[in-house]
Scaffold this motif. Structure first.
Motif, mmCIF file in Angstrom:
data_model
loop_
_atom_site.group_PDB
_atom_site.id
_atom_site.type_symbol
_atom_site.label_atom_id
_atom_site.label_comp_id
_atom_site.label_asym_id
_atom_site.label_seq_id
_atom_site.Cartn_x
_atom_site.Cartn_y
_atom_site.Cartn_z
ATOM 1 N N VAL A 104 0.840 -1.189 0.000
ATOM 2 C CA VAL A 104 0.000 0.000 0.000
ATOM 3 C C VAL A 104 0.876 1.240 0.000
ATOM 4 C CG1 VAL A 104 -1.649 1.359 1.358
ATOM 5 C CG2 VAL A 104 -1.928 -1.129 1.185
ATOM 6 N N ARG A 105 0.583 2.148 -0.917
ATOM 7 C CA ARG A 105 1.167 3.488 -0.862
ATOM 8 C C ARG A 105 0.066 4.382 -0.322
ATOM 9 N NH1 ARG A 105 3.547 4.982 -6.073
ATOM 10 N NH2 ARG A 105 5.288 3.756 -5.306
ATOM 11 N N LEU A 106 0.279 4.951 0.847
ATOM 12 C CA LEU A 106 -0.732 5.715 1.560
ATOM 13 C C LEU A 106 -0.520 7.204 1.326
ATOM 14 C CD1 LEU A 106 -3.070 5.492 3.640
ATOM 15 C CD2 LEU A 106 -1.333 5.751 5.424
ATOM 16 N N LEU A 107 -1.448 7.830 0.616
ATOM 17 C CA LEU A 107 -1.393 9.268 0.387
ATOM 18 C C LEU A 107 -2.186 9.960 1.482
ATOM 19 C CD1 LEU A 107 -0.637 11.725 -1.391
ATOM 20 C CD2 LEU A 107 -2.764 11.329 -2.654
ATOM 21 N N THR A 108 -1.479 10.690 2.322
ATOM 22 C CA THR A 108 -2.103 11.365 3.454
ATOM 23 C C THR A 108 -1.269 12.581 3.839
ATOM 24 O OG1 THR A 108 -2.822 11.089 5.760
ATOM 25 C CG2 THR A 108 -0.971 9.788 5.074
ATOM 26 N N ARG A 109 -1.885 13.486 4.549
ATOM 27 C CA ARG A 109 -1.191 14.722 4.960
ATOM 28 C C ARG A 109 -0.112 14.452 5.996
ATOM 29 N NH1 ARG A 109 -6.911 17.098 5.029
ATOM 30 N NH2 ARG A 109 -6.893 15.897 6.917
ATOM 31 N N ASN A 110 -0.227 13.365 6.746
ATOM 32 C CA ASN A 110 0.762 12.990 7.770
ATOM 33 C C ASN A 110 1.318 11.614 7.427
ATOM 34 O OD1 ASN A 110 0.285 15.298 9.639
ATOM 35 N ND2 ASN A 110 -1.755 14.401 9.684
ATOM 36 N N ALA A 111 1.880 11.500 6.252
ATOM 37 C CA ALA A 111 2.208 10.200 5.660
ATOM 38 C C ALA A 111 3.159 9.358 6.497
ATOM 39 C CB ALA A 111 2.770 10.408 4.256
ATOM 40 N N GLU A 112 4.255 9.915 6.943
ATOM 41 C CA GLU A 112 5.245 9.116 7.695
ATOM 42 C C GLU A 112 4.618 8.518 8.943
ATOM 43 O OE1 GLU A 112 8.360 8.260 6.897
ATOM 44 O OE2 GLU A 112 8.352 9.405 5.022
ATOM 45 N N ARG A 113 3.935 9.344 9.718
ATOM 46 C CA ARG A 113 3.315 8.883 10.963
ATOM 47 C C ARG A 113 2.227 7.852 10.679
ATOM 48 N NH1 ARG A 113 -0.653 12.872 13.341
ATOM 49 N NH2 ARG A 113 -1.923 11.748 11.853
ATOM 50 N N ASP A 114 1.365 8.148 9.696
ATOM 51 C CA ASP A 114 0.242 7.260 9.404
ATOM 52 C C ASP A 114 0.703 5.908 8.864
ATOM 53 O OD1 ASP A 114 -1.438 9.299 10.244
ATOM 54 O OD2 ASP A 114 -1.801 10.036 8.214
ATOM 55 N N ALA A 115 1.676 5.911 7.973
ATOM 56 C CA ALA A 115 2.179 4.654 7.411
ATOM 57 C C ALA A 115 2.854 3.813 8.495
ATOM 58 C CB ALA A 115 3.138 4.928 6.260
ATOM 59 N N ALA A 116 3.612 4.456 9.372
ATOM 60 C CA ALA A 116 4.272 3.727 10.461
ATOM 61 C C ALA A 116 3.239 3.071 11.380
ATOM 62 C CB ALA A 116 5.176 4.664 11.244
ATOM 63 N N LYS A 117 2.148 3.779 11.630
ATOM 64 C CA LYS A 117 1.085 3.256 12.490
ATOM 65 C C LYS A 117 0.433 2.011 11.879
ATOM 66 C CE LYS A 117 -3.520 4.599 13.856
ATOM 67 N NZ LYS A 117 -4.544 5.616 13.682
ATOM 68 N N LEU A 118 0.321 2.002 10.543
ATOM 69 C CA LEU A 118 -0.342 0.885 9.873
ATOM 70 C C LEU A 118 0.573 -0.304 9.655
ATOM 71 C CD1 LEU A 118 -2.510 3.039 7.508
ATOM 72 C CD2 LEU A 118 -3.353 1.497 9.283
ATOM 73 N N GLY A 119 1.878 -0.090 9.720
ATOM 74 C CA GLY A 119 2.803 -1.215 9.729
ATOM 75 C C GLY A 119 3.573 -1.459 8.450
ATOM 76 N N GLY A 139 4.942 -2.702 4.930
ATOM 77 C CA GLY A 139 4.240 -2.832 3.663
ATOM 78 C C GLY A 139 3.444 -1.604 3.294
ATOM 79 N N CYS A 140 3.398 -0.643 4.222
ATOM 80 C CA CYS A 140 2.667 0.599 3.983
ATOM 81 C C CYS A 140 3.684 1.709 3.724
ATOM 82 C CB CYS A 140 1.779 0.928 5.177
ATOM 83 S SG CYS A 140 0.621 2.262 4.847
ATOM 84 N N GLU A 141 3.704 2.188 2.500
ATOM 85 C CA GLU A 141 4.666 3.203 2.070
ATOM 86 C C GLU A 141 4.020 4.587 2.129
ATOM 87 O OE1 GLU A 141 6.381 4.546 -2.261
ATOM 88 O OE2 GLU A 141 5.979 2.427 -1.923
ATOM 89 N N PRO A 142 4.670 5.547 2.768
ATOM 90 C CA PRO A 142 4.084 6.890 2.873
ATOM 91 C C PRO A 142 4.227 7.699 1.592
ATOM 92 C CG PRO A 142 6.214 6.840 3.973
ATOM 93 C CD PRO A 142 5.932 5.439 3.506
ATOM 94 N N SER A 143 3.202 8.493 1.307
ATOM 95 C CA SER A 143 3.235 9.471 0.226
ATOM 96 C C SER A 143 2.590 10.739 0.771
ATOM 97 C CB SER A 143 2.481 8.956 -1.001
ATOM 98 O OG SER A 143 2.559 9.880 -2.056
ATOM 99 N N GLN A 144 3.391 11.737 1.010
ATOM 100 C CA GLN A 144 2.957 12.965 1.679
ATOM 101 C C GLN A 144 2.110 13.832 0.759
ATOM 102 O OE1 GLN A 144 3.825 13.737 4.913
ATOM 103 N NE2 GLN A 144 2.577 15.585 4.820
ATOM 104 N N GLY A 145 0.925 14.242 1.228
ATOM 105 C CA GLY A 145 0.152 15.193 0.463
ATOM 106 C C GLY A 145 -1.334 15.112 0.712
ATOM 107 N N SER A 146 -2.033 15.986 -0.002
ATOM 108 C CA SER A 146 -3.486 16.072 0.072
ATOM 109 C C SER A 146 -4.060 15.928 -1.331
ATOM 110 C CB SER A 146 -3.899 17.428 0.652
ATOM 111 O OG SER A 146 -5.286 17.640 0.499
ATOM 112 N N VAL A 147 -5.165 15.210 -1.458
ATOM 113 C CA VAL A 147 -5.765 15.005 -2.768
ATOM 114 C C VAL A 147 -6.211 16.308 -3.409
ATOM 115 C CG1 VAL A 147 -6.499 12.654 -2.255
ATOM 116 C CG2 VAL A 147 -8.106 14.545 -1.876
ATOM 117 N N GLN A 148 -6.465 17.317 -2.603
ATOM 118 C CA GLN A 148 -6.980 18.559 -3.182
ATOM 119 C C GLN A 148 -5.902 19.401 -3.852
ATOM 120 O OE1 GLN A 148 -8.736 20.212 0.433
ATOM 121 N NE2 GLN A 148 -7.472 22.010 0.175
#
Length: 162
Positions: free
Chosen positions: A27-42, A44-53
């Motif tokens: 999973v590549r997780l696109l979120t505003r707090n990518a590093e923190r959120d991806a680490a929380k999910l474990g 295989g979860c790769e962070p991608s910093q940003g907002s869809v807007q």
């Protein structure tokens, strides 16, 4: 297989990401707090910093992904920064453009029950986004879940608790 997921920290998204990871899907997780959120999910979860807007935040996010699972959206506006037009419609447009550019094979959009019959600005924004998804040149799927509940939801669990 790698999937770009937006909205992966919300009620639906977090459980979805966990299940994808459990099945061995990256999973590549696109979120505003990518590093923190991806680490929380474990793992295989790769962070991608940003907002869809913001189109610049989305550029390159789908590179190497076979699918996009677009769950991110807002149910309440907080103008001027977070509007239905900017997040629900514009964010979907940005992701579709990126998915087309990256050659993504599948685009899955989580909309809302009532998008086709509701009269609120929220429902109209979800229907507008659905109409954009229908223009995707490869496989696409629109899902309209009904009442979603679970730990952290703001309605059903509160009512059940009463």
């Amino acid at each position: 297989m790698k999937v770009l997921v937006t909205g992966g920290t919300g009620l639906v998204g977090e459980e979805t990401v966990r299940r994808l990871l459990d099945k061995g899907i990256e999973v590549r997780l696109l979120t505003r707090n990518a590093e923190r959120d991806a680490a929380k999910l474990g793992p295989g979860c790769e962070p991608s910093q940003g907002s869809v807007q913001h189109q610049k935040d989305v550029e390159g996010a789908a590179e190497g992904c076979e699918a996009v699972l677009h769950i991110a959206g807002i149910v309440r506006e907080e103008p001027p920064d977070h509007t239905f037009a900017a997040v629900n419609v514009g964010g979907t447009r940005h992701l579709l453009d990126e998915a087309e550019r990256a050659g993504v094979r599948r685009f899955l959009y989580v909309s809302s029950l009532g998008a086709d019959t509701g009269t609120s600005d929220y429902h109209r924004s979800k229907l507008d986004a659905e109409n954009l998804v229908r223009t995707f040149s490869r496989d696409w799927l629109i899902c309209r879940p009904g009442g979603v509940y679970g730990p952290g939801d703001e309605t059903i669990s509160v009512l059940l608790g009463m």
